[in-house]
Motif scaffolding. Structure first.
Motif, mmCIF file in Angstrom:
data_model
loop_
_atom_site.group_PDB
_atom_site.id
_atom_site.type_symbol
_atom_site.label_atom_id
_atom_site.label_comp_id
_atom_site.label_asym_id
_atom_site.label_seq_id
_atom_site.Cartn_x
_atom_site.Cartn_y
_atom_site.Cartn_z
ATOM 1 N N MET A 1 -41.853 48.005 53.067
ATOM 2 C CA MET A 1 -41.837 46.581 53.273
ATOM 3 C C MET A 1 -40.389 46.141 53.381
ATOM 4 O O MET A 1 -39.617 46.337 52.455
ATOM 5 N N LEU A 2 -40.031 45.559 54.507
ATOM 6 C CA LEU A 2 -38.641 45.184 54.749
ATOM 7 C C LEU A 2 -38.223 43.930 53.987
ATOM 8 O O LEU A 2 -37.059 43.767 53.651
ATOM 9 N N ASP A 3 -39.174 43.070 53.702
ATOM 10 C CA ASP A 3 -38.892 41.829 52.974
ATOM 11 C C ASP A 3 -38.806 42.114 51.474
ATOM 12 O O ASP A 3 -39.751 42.624 50.880
ATOM 13 N N PRO A 4 -37.680 41.792 50.841
ATOM 14 C CA PRO A 4 -37.520 42.096 49.420
ATOM 15 C C PRO A 4 -38.148 41.063 48.483
ATOM 16 O O PRO A 4 -38.037 41.180 47.267
ATOM 17 N N THR A 5 -38.810 40.046 49.015
ATOM 18 C CA THR A 5 -39.389 38.995 48.180
ATOM 19 C C THR A 5 -40.406 39.599 47.203
ATOM 20 O O THR A 5 -41.329 40.290 47.627
ATOM 21 N N TYR A 25 -41.144 51.887 50.093
ATOM 22 C CA TYR A 25 -39.770 51.400 50.062
ATOM 23 C C TYR A 25 -39.798 49.898 50.314
ATOM 24 O O TYR A 25 -40.513 49.425 51.190
ATOM 25 N N VAL A 26 -38.971 49.164 49.561
ATOM 26 C CA VAL A 26 -38.957 47.711 49.663
ATOM 27 C C VAL A 26 -37.532 47.229 49.872
ATOM 28 O O VAL A 26 -36.591 47.752 49.265
ATOM 29 N N GLY A 27 -37.369 46.206 50.721
ATOM 30 C CA GLY A 27 -36.070 45.566 50.925
ATOM 31 C C GLY A 27 -35.027 46.511 51.478
ATOM 32 O O GLY A 27 -35.267 47.227 52.446
ATOM 33 N N ASP A 28 -33.847 46.522 50.866
ATOM 34 C CA ASP A 28 -32.748 47.362 51.342
ATOM 35 C C ASP A 28 -33.111 48.843 51.330
ATOM 36 O O ASP A 28 -32.670 49.600 52.197
#
Length: 111
Positions: A1-5, A25-28
């Motif tokens: 998930m590219l969005d780190p929210t 994997y999340v965010g950065d």
């Protein structure tokens, strides 16, 4: 998930992936994973044409318009609407099937 929210649902989904032996994997961390897996050329493409545009859109989230896409059955077109309190933009996009790409067998299976 590219969005780190932070999200409870995302946490549950990540935990479920791990439970069955997968990775999440999340965010950065997700961006870094994509770049490592892509190799130098594709990583440059991801940075220039995916990550930067998404980051730029993120800075404008308060200004984003609502998006609605509807199928108009009468003429097989799509109606696309972008709107907010001040603006309303509507486009009708005709659907033109390319007979050369049509798959008669696939159409029969889904009917």
């Amino acid at each position: 998930m590219l969005d780190p929210t932070p999200s409870t649902r995302l946490y549950e989904l990540s935990r479920e992936f791990a439970r069955v032996g997968g990775e999440a994997y999340v965010g950065d961390d997700a961006w870094q994973y994509l770049e490592e897996q892509a190799g130098a050329t594709m990583a440059r493409f991801v940075e220039n044409y995916v990550r930067r545009p998404i980051a730029e859109l993120d800075t404008e989230t308060a200004n984003l318009l609502n998006l609605s896409i509807k199928n108009v059955f009468e003429d097989s077109s799509f109606l696309v609407e972008l709107s907010n309190e001040q603006s309303n933009y509507i486009w009708r996009i005709p659907r033109n099937e390319d007979e050369a790409l049509a798959d008669d067998e696939g159409d029969q299976e889904t009917q």
